[in-house]
Design a protein around this motif. Sequence first.
Motif: not given
Length: 171
Positions: A31, A34, A53-54, A57
């Motif tokens: 978090d 991000r 976001d990619e 992950e």
Amino acid sequence: MTDPLAELLDERRIREVVLRYCRGVDRLDFDLVRSAYHPGGIDHHTGFDGTVDEYVEWVRPLLSGFTGTMHIVGNHLCELRGDQAVAETYGTAVHWGSPESDPRRNFISGFRYVDHMAERDGRWAIVERFAVREWTHSTVGAQLAPEGTGPRGSRDADDPYYVLARRIQER
């Protein structure tokens, strides 16, 4: 005419974005990672190109494969252009893991973050990042056991930073 104090504060806020990102990576706080990007921000890393976001992950399982990482930043130059900026940050990233004989789990790399930053709604964050890998050296056989007992970092909420932050927040 520009306000030198406002520029100084913007430069500090931009540097804090970089530092927040590094803490997030080292503590596996995705978090926090991000939060260093604006929504839809783009990241270019060795072996990866895509949205934040990619990226999260993609990097989550890679980082989880290490016992630890430590990102140390040094030179930081920021060129402000109103609510846009280009920031260049030099750094060293230390990675360690098992097996200790694996050079892909035990290495140090020199990097530069070349960031397009923007201020939106009063918040500076990354719009696009180029994580430039300058060099990599294996540390196989170079790591020593701790010289004694004492505080150790962890990659979860038990890390001393998070423990102190919670303690202060509860006051």
